[in-house]
Design a protein around this motif. Sequence first.
Motif, PDB file in Angstrom:
ATOM      1  N   MET B   1       0.731  -1.150   0.120  1.00  0.00           N
ATOM      2  CA  MET B   1       0.033   0.079  -0.035  1.00  0.00           C
ATOM      3  C   MET B   1       0.778   1.255   0.090  1.00  0.00           C
ATOM      4  SD  MET B   1      -3.353   0.003   0.075  1.00  0.00           S
ATOM      5  CE  MET B   1      -4.203  -1.447  -0.501  1.00  0.00           C
ATOM      6  N   MET B  23      -8.324   2.393  -1.570  1.00  0.00           N
ATOM      7  CA  MET B  23      -8.977   0.933  -1.551  1.00  0.00           C
ATOM      8  C   MET B  23      -9.367   0.835  -0.151  1.00  0.00           C
ATOM      9  SD  MET B  23      -9.514  -1.615  -3.484  1.00  0.00           S
ATOM     10  CE  MET B  23      -8.839  -3.295  -3.834  1.00  0.00           C
ATOM     11  N   TYR B  27     -13.364   0.504   0.934  1.00  0.00           N
ATOM     12  CA  TYR B  27     -13.897  -1.119   1.649  1.00  0.00           C
ATOM     13  C   TYR B  27     -14.285  -0.844   2.875  1.00  0.00           C
ATOM     14  CZ  TYR B  27     -12.530  -5.659   3.720  1.00  0.00           C
ATOM     15  OH  TYR B  27     -12.663  -6.629   4.207  1.00  0.00           O
ATOM     16  N   ASP B 100     -16.237 -14.177   8.044  1.00  0.00           N
ATOM     17  CA  ASP B 100     -15.421 -13.111   8.338  1.00  0.00           C
ATOM     18  C   ASP B 100     -15.706 -12.020   7.380  1.00  0.00           C
ATOM     19  OD1 ASP B 100     -13.521 -13.647  10.455  1.00  0.00           O
ATOM     20  OD2 ASP B 100     -13.380 -15.646   9.479  1.00  0.00           O
ATOM     21  N   PRO B 101     -15.422 -10.861   7.814  1.00  0.00           N
ATOM     22  CA  PRO B 101     -15.277 -10.426   9.121  1.00  0.00           C
ATOM     23  C   PRO B 101     -16.579 -10.353   9.952  1.00  0.00           C
ATOM     24  CG  PRO B 101     -15.364  -8.296   7.593  1.00  0.00           C
ATOM     25  CD  PRO B 101     -15.424  -9.723   6.689  1.00  0.00           C
ATOM     26  N   LYS B 102     -16.212 -10.540  11.252  1.00  0.00           N
ATOM     27  CA  LYS B 102     -17.506 -10.578  12.127  1.00  0.00           C
ATOM     28  C   LYS B 102     -17.070  -9.705  13.304  1.00  0.00           C
ATOM     29  CE  LYS B 102     -16.029 -15.337  13.194  1.00  0.00           C
ATOM     30  NZ  LYS B 102     -16.483 -16.573  13.022  1.00  0.00           N
ATOM     31  N   LEU B 163      -6.186  -2.166   6.021  1.00  0.00           N
ATOM     32  CA  LEU B 163      -6.178  -3.248   4.930  1.00  0.00           C
ATOM     33  C   LEU B 163      -4.728  -4.033   4.759  1.00  0.00           C
ATOM     34  CD1 LEU B 163      -7.991  -2.368   1.639  1.00  0.00           C
ATOM     35  CD2 LEU B 163      -8.277  -4.405   3.076  1.00  0.00           C
ATOM     36  N   HIS B 171      -9.330 -10.085  10.747  1.00  0.00           N
ATOM     37  CA  HIS B 171      -9.902 -10.953   9.992  1.00  0.00           C
ATOM     38  C   HIS B 171      -9.151 -11.257   8.703  1.00  0.00           C
ATOM     39  CE1 HIS B 171     -11.902  -7.245   8.220  1.00  0.00           C
ATOM     40  NE2 HIS B 171     -11.512  -7.993   7.110  1.00  0.00           N
ATOM     41  N   LEU B 172      -7.960 -10.244   8.426  1.00  0.00           N
ATOM     42  CA  LEU B 172      -7.136 -10.342   7.220  1.00  0.00           C
ATOM     43  C   LEU B 172      -6.058 -10.918   7.465  1.00  0.00           C
ATOM     44  CD1 LEU B 172      -7.884  -6.680   5.887  1.00  0.00           C
ATOM     45  CD2 LEU B 172      -8.815  -8.605   5.116  1.00  0.00           C
TER      46      LEU B 172
END
Lengths: 124, 207
Positions: B1, B23, B27, B100-102, B163, B171-172
């Motif tokens: 990034m 992005m 997102y 996911d994601p939660k 991100l 979750h990533l």
Amino acid sequence: MTPNPYLFIVIFVGVALVFPLIPLALAWLWRRFFQPPKPGPDKTSIYECGVESVGDAHIQFHSQYYLYAIIFLVFDVEAIFLVPFAVAFTGLPIGAFIAILVFLLLLVEGLVWAWGKGCLDWEH
Amino acid sequence: MTEPIDERLRSELQQHGVWVTSMQELYNWGRKNSIWPLQFGLACCAIEMIATAASRYDIARFGGEIFRPSPRQADLMIVAGTVTKKMAPQIVRLYNQMADPKYVIAMGACAISGGPFKQGYNVLKGIDRYIPVDVYIPGCPPRPEALLHAFMELQRKIDSQKLSGADKAEHLKPEQPSEFPVPLFGEHDLESSANPGVFHPPEIERA
């Protein structure tokens, strides 16, 4: 020169294919580059309101249920035809009256048959 | 990034009708404005949750009105009410089954600590013993405004999630678990009274 009239169908088919494929491709790219998939025994298990599921979800219903379906049909069709019959009752000629009676008799015959077969017994 | 854009340059561009985004912002903007909660309630807090979803408080203003009856389609679990020890494994399993994601909002005194039943034998002393909670709402029950506030806090959290980089969203990260061990019914109590990987009780300082 006018284009072939079927050209639009070809375009339409193309759009219909591309339109759902774009989000799928984007989701695949997202998974590939950003979000790693995390499957697990709980996550991939059958959803049963949080309770551990028993057995397989792809079970067959017993074919004996066709009897209940037939009885349901008898009363369902009866209701559909009886309501307009009752509404139009005073204006009906005698022929129509006899026709609906014959029709009712057929349905009652079905009910009697089901009764005789014992499928109105809840215990079975 | 790449480096984030300079804020002054961005507002300068915005004044000339050019909207610059990244992005990550796009997102997160999309995610935070369509949080679909899982549709379930456990006790009286659920009544407040229902009121929040209804016309007077209208959680739809925040994009959270679509309560899903399946965890596969839900982003947010609102633990609204008393979590009994009988119910706790089901809650954890439902959380595990969410995609996911939660996120989790623990709503009300019972969900965050056991509340008035904390000294009892059959109520879990906070759902954060088994699953990670993002926002806690105190109150017995909390008013719909409190739930809306928690929702906005969650939106703020989602908005700030990265991100990429070392501090990117949970979750990533491939190594972060997506499901947590479901407690089992023991002879007297739930087996493993808390998940040490998730539950960090506050240190008690004695003078």
